[in-house]
Motif scaffolding. Sequence first.
Motif, PDB file in Angstrom:
ATOM      1  N   GLY A   4      50.768  51.469   1.363  1.00 19.03           N
ATOM      2  CA  GLY A   4      49.807  52.303   2.079  1.00 19.03           C
ATOM      3  C   GLY A   4      48.581  52.604   1.235  1.00 19.03           C
ATOM      4  O   GLY A   4      48.504  52.262   0.056  1.00 19.03           O
ATOM      5  N   LEU A   5      47.622  53.249   1.889  1.00 17.63           N
ATOM      6  CA  LEU A   5      46.428  53.787   1.233  1.00 17.63           C
ATOM      7  C   LEU A   5      46.360  55.259   1.606  1.00 17.63           C
ATOM      8  O   LEU A   5      46.817  55.660   2.680  1.00 17.63           O
ATOM      9  CB  LEU A   5      45.164  53.090   1.738  1.00 17.63           C
ATOM     10  N   TYR A   6      45.760  56.068   0.751  1.00 17.27           N
ATOM     11  CA  TYR A   6      45.620  57.484   1.087  1.00 17.27           C
ATOM     12  C   TYR A   6      44.217  57.970   0.765  1.00 17.27           C
ATOM     13  O   TYR A   6      43.466  57.341   0.029  1.00 17.27           O
ATOM     14  CB  TYR A   6      46.666  58.324   0.346  1.00 17.27           C
ATOM     15  N   ARG A   7      43.908  59.096   1.337  1.00 14.36           N
ATOM     16  CA  ARG A   7      42.664  59.788   1.020  1.00 14.36           C
ATOM     17  C   ARG A   7      42.907  61.288   1.180  1.00 14.36           C
ATOM     18  O   ARG A   7      43.861  61.710   1.846  1.00 14.36           O
ATOM     19  CB  ARG A   7      41.517  59.326   1.914  1.00 14.36           C
ATOM     20  N   ILE A   8      42.037  62.049   0.550  1.00 13.00           N
ATOM     21  CA  ILE A   8      42.111  63.504   0.656  1.00 13.00           C
ATOM     22  C   ILE A   8      40.776  63.962   1.214  1.00 13.00           C
ATOM     23  O   ILE A   8      39.725  63.662   0.659  1.00 13.00           O
ATOM     24  CB  ILE A   8      42.393  64.147  -0.712  1.00 13.00           C
ATOM     25  N   GLY A   9      40.818  64.637   2.343  1.00 11.15           N
ATOM     26  CA  GLY A   9      39.594  65.049   3.013  1.00 11.15           C
ATOM     27  C   GLY A   9      39.748  66.381   3.725  1.00 11.15           C
ATOM     28  O   GLY A   9      40.599  67.196   3.360  1.00 11.15           O
ATOM     29  N   ARG A  48      41.058  67.085   6.510  1.00  7.73           N
ATOM     30  CA  ARG A  48      42.381  67.285   7.118  1.00  7.73           C
ATOM     31  C   ARG A  48      43.492  67.353   6.075  1.00  7.73           C
ATOM     32  O   ARG A  48      44.656  67.395   6.410  1.00  7.73           O
ATOM     33  CB  ARG A  48      42.692  66.147   8.089  1.00  7.73           C
ATOM     34  N   GLY A  49      43.141  67.339   4.798  1.00  6.09           N
ATOM     35  CA  GLY A  49      44.143  67.347   3.736  1.00  6.09           C
ATOM     36  C   GLY A  49      44.454  65.933   3.296  1.00  6.09           C
ATOM     37  O   GLY A  49      43.656  65.018   3.464  1.00  6.09           O
ATOM     38  N   SER A  50      45.636  65.734   2.748  1.00  9.84           N
ATOM     39  CA  SER A  50      46.056  64.414   2.282  1.00  9.84           C
ATOM     40  C   SER A  50      46.617  63.628   3.452  1.00  9.84           C
ATOM     41  O   SER A  50      47.483  64.120   4.179  1.00  9.84           O
ATOM     42  CB  SER A  50      47.132  64.560   1.203  1.00  9.84           C
ATOM     43  N   GLU A  51      46.132  62.393   3.606  1.00 12.38           N
ATOM     44  CA  GLU A  51      46.575  61.557   4.726  1.00 12.38           C
ATOM     45  C   GLU A  51      46.675  60.109   4.281  1.00 12.38           C
ATOM     46  O   GLU A  51      46.027  59.704   3.323  1.00 12.38           O
ATOM     47  CB  GLU A  51      45.640  61.711   5.924  1.00 12.38           C
ATOM     48  N   PHE A  52      47.541  59.344   4.975  1.00 14.46           N
ATOM     49  CA  PHE A  52      47.766  57.951   4.597  1.00 14.46           C
ATOM     50  C   PHE A  52      47.757  57.039   5.814  1.00 14.46           C
ATOM     51  O   PHE A  52      47.917  57.492   6.952  1.00 14.46           O
ATOM     52  CB  PHE A  52      49.091  57.795   3.831  1.00 14.46           C
ATOM     53  N   VAL A  53      47.565  55.755   5.536  1.00 20.97           N
ATOM     54  CA  VAL A  53      47.733  54.690   6.526  1.00 20.97           C
ATOM     55  C   VAL A  53      48.699  53.670   5.936  1.00 20.97           C
ATOM     56  O   VAL A  53      48.837  53.554   4.719  1.00 20.97           O
ATOM     57  CB  VAL A  53      46.401  53.992   6.899  1.00 20.97           C
ATOM     58  N   VAL A  54      49.372  52.927   6.807  1.00 23.59           N
ATOM     59  CA  VAL A  54      50.278  51.861   6.393  1.00 23.59           C
ATOM     60  C   VAL A  54      49.487  50.558   6.376  1.00 23.59           C
ATOM     61  O   VAL A  54      48.758  50.251   7.324  1.00 23.59           O
ATOM     62  CB  VAL A  54      51.479  51.750   7.355  1.00 23.59           C
ATOM     63  N   VAL A  55      49.628  49.786   5.309  1.00 21.86           N
ATOM     64  CA  VAL A  55      48.959  48.492   5.198  1.00 21.86           C
ATOM     65  C   VAL A  55      49.798  47.446   5.917  1.00 21.86           C
ATOM     66  O   VAL A  55      51.008  47.347   5.696  1.00 21.86           O
ATOM     67  CB  VAL A  55      48.758  48.113   3.715  1.00 21.86           C
ATOM     68  N   THR A  56      49.160  46.679   6.801  1.00 21.49           N
ATOM     69  CA  THR A  56      49.861  45.627   7.551  1.00 21.49           C
ATOM     70  C   THR A  56      49.334  44.253   7.167  1.00 21.49           C
ATOM     71  O   THR A  56      48.259  44.122   6.595  1.00 21.49           O
ATOM     72  CB  THR A  56      49.723  45.815   9.068  1.00 21.49           C
ATOM     73  N   GLN A  57      50.115  43.243   7.528  1.00 23.82           N
ATOM     74  CA  GLN A  57      49.760  41.859   7.236  1.00 23.82           C
ATOM     75  C   GLN A  57      50.320  40.973   8.346  1.00 23.82           C
ATOM     76  O   GLN A  57      51.079  41.444   9.192  1.00 23.82           O
ATOM     77  CB  GLN A  57      50.345  41.442   5.908  1.00 23.82           C
ATOM     78  N   PRO A  58      49.980  39.681   8.353  1.00 24.36           N
ATOM     79  CA  PRO A  58      50.610  38.775   9.314  1.00 24.36           C
ATOM     80  C   PRO A  58      52.125  38.769   9.073  1.00 24.36           C
ATOM     81  O   PRO A  58      52.585  38.964   7.944  1.00 24.36           O
ATOM     82  CB  PRO A  58      49.996  37.415   8.973  1.00 24.36           C
ATOM     83  N   PRO A  59      52.916  38.564  10.110  1.00 25.06           N
ATOM     84  CA  PRO A  59      54.369  38.685   9.979  1.00 25.06           C
ATOM     85  C   PRO A  59      55.031  37.494   9.298  1.00 25.06           C
ATOM     86  O   PRO A  59      54.514  36.383   9.325  1.00 25.06           O
ATOM     87  CB  PRO A  59      54.835  38.776  11.435  1.00 25.06           C
ATOM     88  N   VAL A  60      56.206  37.753   8.696  1.00 27.78           N
ATOM     89  CA  VAL A  60      57.057  36.668   8.217  1.00 27.78           C
ATOM     90  C   VAL A  60      57.636  35.974   9.447  1.00 27.78           C
ATOM     91  O   VAL A  60      57.572  36.489  10.565  1.00 27.78           O
ATOM     92  CB  VAL A  60      58.172  37.179   7.279  1.00 27.78           C
TER      93      VAL A  60
END
Length: 190
Positions: free
Chosen positions: A120-125, A127-139
Amino acid sequence: MCGRYFIESDALDFDGYLDWEDACESVATGDVSPGDHALAIIEQDSRAVPRVMRWGFGGQSGKAIINARLETLGEKPMFKGLEKRQRCALPASLYYEWRRADGQKYAVGIKDSSLFFLAGLYRIGERGSEFVVVTQPPVSQIRRIHDRMPLILPDMTAAEAWLRGDDARFEQNEAVSVRAEGSEQLSMIF
């Protein structure tokens, strides 16, 4: 795309990380959905530390952004720069995917493991601390279900490498197990 994951409470027994005990106790286990607060592991002072963060970056449209494509992290203004210095790893026991053709729900996990990590990646802004999940093409096993999947870090060693920015290690592991939830009890072990 990853829109929900699951963490077993027993899986949060991190041997050797006693300072994580309080953080682990303060987050809910079970299903984790966008908008929920969840455990995220970040690098601070050259060591992995826990933080409780909300899933989803607040977007301009008011709708939360929950995923980021690995292939375009350095190009998108929302993620540019975060891919180098604000990475996180999200403990998970499995994640859910819904087959686009008929909506069948699948639980996806790592073979013979009750714990892995989602990149994931995160940022602090505002809304507080928040994250996103990193995705990729599937196996290959997941391709039959969906056209995206999270970048899976199979163990703590891989999670710590992700946090440090050691990208050379991230070829997706083909050893995932896939099973359907519900009355079908379909089982496909790869």
